[in-house]
Every structure is written in C-alpha cells, then in structure tokens.
Design an enzyme around this catalytic site. Structure first.
Site, PDB file in Angstrom:
ATOM      1  N   ASP A 105      -3.960 -15.509   7.152  1.00  0.00           N
ATOM      2  CA  ASP A 105      -2.679 -15.998   6.621  1.00  0.00           C
ATOM      3  C   ASP A 105      -1.935 -16.881   7.625  1.00  0.00           C
ATOM      4  OD1 ASP A 105      -3.146 -14.679   4.261  1.00  0.00           O
ATOM      5  OD2 ASP A 105      -2.053 -12.882   4.855  1.00  0.00           O
TER       6      ASP A 105
ATOM      7  N   GLN B  62      -8.424  -7.403   0.128  1.00  0.00           N
ATOM      8  CA  GLN B  62      -8.028  -7.140  -1.264  1.00  0.00           C
ATOM      9  C   GLN B  62      -9.225  -6.626  -2.052  1.00  0.00           C
ATOM     10  OE1 GLN B  62      -6.066 -10.648  -2.792  1.00  0.00           O
ATOM     11  NE2 GLN B  62      -4.321 -10.373  -1.435  1.00  0.00           N
TER      12      GLN B  62
ATOM     13  N   ARG C 159       0.822  -1.211   0.000  1.00  0.00           N
ATOM     14  CA  ARG C 159       0.000   0.000   0.000  1.00  0.00           C
ATOM     15  C   ARG C 159       0.855   1.259   0.000  1.00  0.00           C
ATOM     16  NH1 ARG C 159      -2.689  -4.291   1.736  1.00  0.00           N
ATOM     17  NH2 ARG C 159      -4.977  -4.334   1.708  1.00  0.00           N
TER      18      ARG C 159
ATOM     19  N   ARG D 131      -5.971 -17.924  -9.686  1.00  0.00           N
ATOM     20  CA  ARG D 131      -6.739 -17.399  -8.544  1.00  0.00           C
ATOM     21  C   ARG D 131      -7.898 -16.520  -9.028  1.00  0.00           C
ATOM     22  NH1 ARG D 131      -2.637 -15.209  -4.137  1.00  0.00           N
ATOM     23  NH2 ARG D 131      -4.578 -15.053  -2.948  1.00  0.00           N
TER      24      ARG D 131
HETATM   25  C1  S3P Z   1      -4.127  -9.091   1.979  1.00  0.00           C
HETATM   26  C2  S3P Z   1      -5.365  -9.578   2.243  1.00  0.00           C
HETATM   27  C3  S3P Z   1      -5.649 -11.007   2.475  1.00  0.00           C
HETATM   28  C4  S3P Z   1      -4.384 -11.790   2.786  1.00  0.00           C
HETATM   29  C5  S3P Z   1      -3.263 -11.437   1.858  1.00  0.00           C
HETATM   30  C6  S3P Z   1      -2.937  -9.956   1.956  1.00  0.00           C
HETATM   31  C7  S3P Z   1      -3.971  -7.650   1.746  1.00  0.00           C
HETATM   32  O1  S3P Z   1      -6.222 -11.556   1.318  1.00  0.00           O
HETATM   33  O2  S3P Z   1      -4.643 -13.164   2.734  1.00  0.00           O
HETATM   34  O3  S3P Z   1      -2.108 -12.177   2.180  1.00  0.00           O
HETATM   35  O4  S3P Z   1      -2.820  -7.139   1.813  1.00  0.00           O
HETATM   36  O5  S3P Z   1      -4.972  -6.974   1.489  1.00  0.00           O
HETATM   37  P1  S3P Z   1      -7.817 -11.502   1.062  1.00  0.00           P
HETATM   38  O6  S3P Z   1      -8.209 -10.099   0.961  1.00  0.00           O
HETATM   39  O7  S3P Z   1      -8.018 -12.240  -0.228  1.00  0.00           O
HETATM   40  O8  S3P Z   1      -8.418 -12.225   2.227  1.00  0.00           O
END
Ligand code: S3P
Length: 444
Positions: A330, A182, A38, A135
């Site tokens: 995670d 995400q 970010r 994915r």
């Molecule tokens: C992340 C969000 C998570 C996480 C990933 C990093 C992020 O994924 O598993 O390692 O930095 O926004 P999801 O949003 O798919 O749960």
C-alpha cells in the site's frame, strides 16, 4: 506555505502551496485499517463482548461495522475511543433484509465473503462502490467454490454485486497464486466453520494480522513460516477479547516520506504498528538513505508497536522488488513520491497487484506525478522513476483513491507553486484527520 480546502459540485479540492518550510512536531496516526476490520469482524463472530480501543473511524471500517450490524452484531459507541462489539457467535448470522454494502473496501468484501459462504441455509447479497464493483473477486470465489461455496456474480461470477447461498463447506489446501492477505484471510475465515482443516499456502508472506488475532480469539492455527502456510482447524469457537489497535504504518508512511524529503524536518510519529509483515516501507526508505529511528518498542495486544522518528536526509534511488512488495504493497504510491526527490533511479518491480487496488495505482501514480514534472516510466508490473526532479504545482486527480490523494499532497509540499488535488475527500477512507494533521506540522 498554505493549505486550503474548497468544496466543489463534484467533491473537495485540496489546494497546497508548497516549498520553503520544514516539518516539525509530534503526530499520532489513526488506527490500523487492517486490524480495525479484523477486530470488528472477529468481535462480531465471537461469543461475548469485544472491546476495541483505537479503532480507525475511517469510511472503510465503518462499512465493515454497518455490514456486521446488518448480520446481527451489536456494535456500540462506534464514534468513541472504546468501541464495544456484542458477538453473535459463529454460524448465527441473521439474513439481512437488504444488500450488504462494502463501500470502497476490498478487505470488507473479501473477508466477509469467507464468513457468508460458510453459513448453511442462509442467503446474502453484497455489493460495493463503483471502484469495488470493478475489482476482481474471482481470487476468493475460486477457492471458496472449491470448498463447496455457492456464489453468483457479474461477468462469470467474478465481479460484485454477488449473491451467496451459504453452505456447509469442507476444508481445502489452497495454494494461492498471489501473496494477498485478503485472499488468505477470506479462506481462513471460511475454514473456521468448514469440516476438517483448511490450509492456505502463499508464494510470499503477506500481512499476518488475521493469524495473530484469530489465535488471540481462541481459534486453532498452525503456522509454517518456511512454506508460508497457515492451517486452521474447523469448528473452533471464538471468544470476545480486548483489542488495542496500533497506529497504521500505511498512514505513517506519508509523514515518513514528508519528513525525509523536506529539508530540516524532524517528525516523531507515535504509536505505530511495526508488524514485520508491514515494515517494508521502513526498509525501502532506509535503503534510500532515509534517517528513521525506532523508539519505545513494545508489544500491544499481540502486535509490535514503536514511535518512529524521521529527519530530513538526501535520498538516493534503489530497487524494490520480490518478497518486499507484499510487505509495502500500500506504500508504493508514496514511495514513488520519495523516488522523485531521490538522486538516481528507483525501480519498482513485481507490483502488478497495484493495477487492481482502489485505482490502477501504477497508471494513476505515473499520470499524476508526470503532470507535476516527475520522470516516470510505467511497466506492466512497476515503475521506473528518475530523480531528482524539481516538482511543480499542478492540477491533479485523486481517482477517488485515498492513498493516491495523500501521496499527491506530500508531493505538493515539496513542489514549487500551487497544487490542486481534485477529489481529495477520498483521504477520509483511511485517514479522516489527514488535512488537519498536515496543517499541524506546517504550523509548528
Ligand atoms: C489488506 C491487504 C492488502 C492491502 C489492503 C489491506 C488487508 O490487499 O493492499 O489495503 O487488510 O488484508 P491484498 O490482500 O489484496 O494484497
């Protein structure tokens, strides 16, 4: 006890001879991966200079840096403690002459999509490695399309490689079916340049680093904690900032579990981010009876940070489910390792998201820990692990998944005999110094 790496024709083997030692010392974990992505992205779309201290120099943030350099941001001193990003301002991306490659990183691809889709009159193509190309991207393409985005991809526009024709987007209230940072962040970033307001409501709170950092960079956000809703007002300009990235609690998790399961261990992990949307791992381990204490709590550029001390204690099984899952999403592979050392049954439920991570983590964890002697039953949305089972060194696979690799390495520390982890180079996706830190704490 010994740790050896061996280069093979297909990758790196990590060979660990476990048992009969305690882990001692003070460790620093690398910068938080989510915050690193970010900081690079917001720095790139802001005006002026962003200085990032403590950026994770793993492969995933490097993919983000390469993509945003191709989009026109100047990123210098990338291999140092002080990375400088000269922003290009919102809406000023250049059209890259080649495909943008997010590598193994879902965060890079999904967050970047929100920004690309909202650049009127510009065309972009994006892809990733073998894992990322399988994915699901529909979770972000669907809401972006509702905002007016034009995105094409394989399998009915759901898989990368993707082609994006940027558009002037319009605001949306999106009710996300999954608690995914995400997805939330992708939509909020798209909302930055959209007409009107854009709201994301999620079923449970996912990590909120985007909300914190967007606010610090000058975006206008309204947050309703009751309904897990965030609203961003379009056309807010961002201004470069200084970001100090705390250590990654997801990386600290490996040492927290190692210290908790190996008798007589005592580890201090310094400078770890303890944002409440990420501390599910601390709560789960404490539920299991782990001896973990927080020292020196402080706030660093908008994120809470502490030093974490873990001492060995006999763990017991527990149930991990519901709203806790997104707060430790995670860490489930390493929690599964902890569960094999715990007395009784550990039940992990509501974790079907693990099937679409860097690997199918439910299947991969069950398969590889079973090879080492664990008693694990796999369900559609979770795992049941019956401990305490003595683990035996075995030949196991990384599935090119960084978190699985490191979880297996910690399991190997507590096993009898030799474990060979094939494809262990995957650790450098999020933790380039993992093996040298492992060496350090066993030599102390
Ligand atoms: C992340 C969000 C998570 C996480 C990933 C990093 C992020 O994924 O598993 O390692 O930095 O926004 P999801 O949003 O798919 O749960």
């Amino acid at each position: 006890m010994s740790i050896v790496t061996q280069t093979t024709t297909t990758g790196e083997n990590l060979i660990i001879q476990g048992q009969n030692f305690s882990l001692q010392g003070t460790i620093k974990v690398p910068g938080d991966k989510s915050i690193s992505h970010r900081a690079l992205m917001l720095g790139a779309i802001a005006t002026g200079e962003t200085i990032i201290e403590g950026l994770l120099l793993g492969e995933d943030p490097r993919s983000t840096a390469a993509c945003f350099q191709a989009l026109g941001a100047e990123i210098s001193q990338l291999n140092t403690e002080k990375v400088i990003v000269k922003g290009i301002g919102l809406g000023n991306f250049q059209e890259p002459t080649d495909v943008l490659n997010a590598g193994n990183s879902g965060t890079t691809l999904r967050l970047m999509l929100g920004l690309l889709a909202s650049q009127p009159d510009k065309f972009f193509t994006v892809t990733g490695d073998h894992s990322l190309r399988s994915r699901p991207m529909s979770r972000v393409i669907k809401p972006l399309t509702q905002m007016g985005a034009k995105i094409w991809g394989r399998k009915g526009h759901t898989l990368a490689p993707l082609a994006i024709q940027g558009q002037q987007l319009k605001g949306l209230h999106y009710h996300s079916p999954i608690a995914s940072a995400q997805v939330k962040s992708c939509i909020l970033l798209a909302g930055l340049m959209a007409d009107g307001k854009t709201t994301v409501t999620e079923p449970a709170l996912s990590r909120d680093h985007s909300e914190r950092m967007l606010t610090a960079f000058g975006a206008h956000l309204d947050i309703d904690p009751e309904t897990h809703s965030v609203t961003i007002t379009g056309n807010s300009q961002l201004t470069g900032q200084k970001v100090v990235v705390p250590g990654d609690i997801s990386s600290a998790a490996f040492w927290l579990v190692a210290g908790a399961i190996i008798p007589d261990s005592n580890l201090l992990i310094e400078n770890v981010g303890i944002n409440p949307t990420r501390t599910g791992i601390l709560e789960a381990l404490q539920m299991m009876g782990a001896d973990i204490s927080l020292e020196n709590e402080r706030i660093v550029t908008g994120e809470p940070v502490a030093d974490l001390r873990v001492k060995y204690s006999q763990l017991k099984g527990c149930t991990i489910e519901g709203d806790l899952i997104p707060r430790l999403i995670d860490e489930i592979p390493i929690l599964a390792v902890a569960a094999t050392f715990a007395q009784g049954t550990t039940l992990i439920k509501d974790a079907e998201e693990l099937r679409v991570k860097e690997s199918d983590r439910l299947a991969a964890v069950a398969s590889e820990l079973t090879k080492m002697g664990a008693k694990i039953t796999e369900f559609a949305d979770g795992l049941e692990i019956t401990g305490q089972t003595p683990l035996t060194g075995s030949m196991v696979e990384s599935y090119h998944d960084h978190r699985l690799t490191m979880s297996l390495a910690i399991a190997a520390l507590g096993s009898q005999g030799e474990t060979i982890i094939q494809g262990a180079e995957a650790a450098s996706i999020s933790y380039p110094n993992f093996i040298s830190t492992l060496q350090l704490i066993i030599d102390n």
